[in-house]
Motif scaffolding. Sequence first.
Motif, PDB file in Angstrom:
ATOM      1  N   THR A 272       0.831  -1.204   0.000  1.00  0.00           N
ATOM      2  CA  THR A 272       0.000   0.000   0.000  1.00  0.00           C
ATOM      3  C   THR A 272       0.867   1.256   0.000  1.00  0.00           C
ATOM      4  N   VAL A 273       1.975   1.219   0.746  1.00  0.00           N
ATOM      5  CA  VAL A 273       2.903   2.355   0.737  1.00  0.00           C
ATOM      6  C   VAL A 273       3.418   2.601  -0.677  1.00  0.00           C
ATOM      7  N   VAL A 274       3.793   1.533  -1.373  1.00  0.00           N
ATOM      8  CA  VAL A 274       4.260   1.681  -2.761  1.00  0.00           C
ATOM      9  C   VAL A 274       3.141   2.217  -3.638  1.00  0.00           C
ATOM     10  N   GLY A 279       1.809   6.278  -6.985  1.00  0.00           N
ATOM     11  CA  GLY A 279       0.578   6.613  -7.677  1.00  0.00           C
ATOM     12  C   GLY A 279       0.479   8.092  -7.993  1.00  0.00           C
ATOM     13  N   GLU A 280      -0.663   8.481  -8.511  1.00  0.00           N
ATOM     14  CA  GLU A 280      -0.890   9.879  -8.819  1.00  0.00           C
ATOM     15  C   GLU A 280      -0.995  10.670  -7.512  1.00  0.00           C
ATOM     16  N   GLY A 281      -0.823  11.980  -7.625  1.00  0.00           N
ATOM     17  CA  GLY A 281      -0.891  12.827  -6.435  1.00  0.00           C
ATOM     18  C   GLY A 281      -2.193  12.700  -5.694  1.00  0.00           C
ATOM     19  N   SER A 282      -3.269  12.396  -6.419  1.00  0.00           N
ATOM     20  CA  SER A 282      -4.573  12.276  -5.777  1.00  0.00           C
ATOM     21  C   SER A 282      -4.647  11.081  -4.833  1.00  0.00           C
ATOM     22  N   VAL A 283      -3.778  10.081  -5.072  1.00  0.00           N
ATOM     23  CA  VAL A 283      -3.799   8.902  -4.214  1.00  0.00           C
ATOM     24  C   VAL A 283      -3.369   9.275  -2.803  1.00  0.00           C
ATOM     25  N   ARG A 284      -2.238   9.994  -2.698  1.00  0.00           N
ATOM     26  CA  ARG A 284      -1.791  10.401  -1.361  1.00  0.00           C
ATOM     27  C   ARG A 284      -2.740  11.434  -0.769  1.00  0.00           C
ATOM     28  N   ALA A 285      -3.247  12.320  -1.604  1.00  0.00           N
ATOM     29  CA  ALA A 285      -4.178  13.323  -1.095  1.00  0.00           C
ATOM     30  C   ALA A 285      -5.419  12.670  -0.514  1.00  0.00           C
ATOM     31  N   ARG A 293      -8.182   2.800   3.152  1.00  0.00           N
ATOM     32  CA  ARG A 293      -8.637   1.473   2.717  1.00  0.00           C
ATOM     33  C   ARG A 293      -8.860   1.405   1.209  1.00  0.00           C
ATOM     34  N   GLU A 294      -9.165   2.532   0.596  1.00  0.00           N
ATOM     35  CA  GLU A 294      -9.281   2.520  -0.856  1.00  0.00           C
ATOM     36  C   GLU A 294      -7.919   2.257  -1.495  1.00  0.00           C
ATOM     37  N   ALA A 295      -6.882   2.878  -0.948  1.00  0.00           N
ATOM     38  CA  ALA A 295      -5.532   2.605  -1.441  1.00  0.00           C
ATOM     39  C   ALA A 295      -5.173   1.139  -1.226  1.00  0.00           C
ATOM     40  N   MET A 296      -5.573   0.571  -0.085  1.00  0.00           N
ATOM     41  CA  MET A 296      -5.320  -0.839   0.172  1.00  0.00           C
ATOM     42  C   MET A 296      -6.050  -1.718  -0.831  1.00  0.00           C
TER      43      MET A 296
END
Length: 466
Positions: A272-274, A279-285, A293-296
């Motif tokens: 998930t960290v990777v 990912g795109e900037g919106s992922v971290r935002a 959990r969406e990133a997971m």
Amino acid sequence: MESQWGDGGSVDLDDTRLEELSPQPLLTRDYETRPALVYERLRQQHGPVAPVDLLGVPAWLVLGYREALQVLQDNDGFPKGLENWRARSEGRVPADWPLGPSLEVNHILIQGGPGYRPLRTAWDVALKPFQDPRHPQAKRLKAAVTAYADELITLVGQGGKTGVADLSAQFSRPLPLMVASHLLGFPGSQGDDALMDMWRVLDAGPDAEAALERLLATLAELAATKLEKPGDDFPSYLLAAHPDLSLDHLARELFMLLGMTSDHVGILISNTVVEVISGEGSVRASLSAGMVREAMNRSVMRKPPLVNFVPRFAAEDTRLGNYTIRAGDPVWVSSAAAHADPLFADHVASGTTISTRAHLSWGAGPRQCPARELASTVAAAGVGRLFERFDYLDLALPADQLPWRSSPFMRGLRSLPVRYELSSAPARPSANGPAPEAAEEVLPDQSARQRSSLWRYLTGLIRGGR
């Protein structure tokens, strides 16, 4: 007879018995470095189900998403339990088969037959206090995740406010093991030596066998302690829900919880960290919007930690994919291959904010992982705390050069090198986390912690990186 395959054309169903085929070895160098290509090659050659050789033992590997669901959801048609394996009962599985030891330890993940249902019911009862957010134990568990995450991050910071760290060795792997120690009710830092032995077992190095013996002895001793003096912990709850469990059986269940759950969660955190960093900037935002959990979910769709489930066995002759699976044949479901099945993957939108929940990372059907909510909570809390405490995180290697470790079951990073900048703000509880006094309750005495083998190892990583 004929069956429709994905391109709309028809193919002949193959009635050749598994033992009469000459399957290609699955666990090759190609599989270790590029498993997706191996799955795709098998899919092109055989369709959604392929015969493979697992270190000298033939088996069926399920590659199709639809077929994977069929097997996972049909516990009567494809039961677990090695007693259902025809080749094993006929003496055709070598005594020194490398995968034998991991499958012969009879616990909740492996067990079939009439003993499974009462054991699964006991697991569900014992885990409920930790998975129900209204329960005090669930709140204490979340406090433990935050406290242990802060310990590990603070330790990384001893190497400098900025620098390079291996987040796998220094965070993703130790965090779920420390939380598992909390679940098992080890007093203080007493479980740290057991955690180190669990690491040695998972890494399957030259000292793995001796580490396994020590670990099982430690867990048997812990089980005896909980039988004599129960506490607010998983083994005590499991014993209360299933009083007929022997101490030996309880130790095997604790081993499964400690090993399987912690390794799965550790890989999930790293992946998930990777996903977030690359990912795109919106992922971290989106993390700040409470969407860890969406990133997971996106991560497990692309790279599920548990790539192949433990085997099931056909209860009777069954058509599956383009083959006839004979009664007693071993059937291994590959979640990684199923997620890549074009009939499934082509219908998953890649650019949406909300990811699909249809992944198979935790299995499906009546034997879906009983600890899936617990594991997801630990991983989400750990990832969330990581990005709260670091102002900057970036991969120290290109994503396609990260080193992976593969096994017949799991696939995770060997290391996760990152460049970091620690936040200048002091550590504080996360917005949705526990109060400071709740976090302090779960931490062991620091002088005892610093004497433990786990902490000496982690401290050595800091010193070695300077």
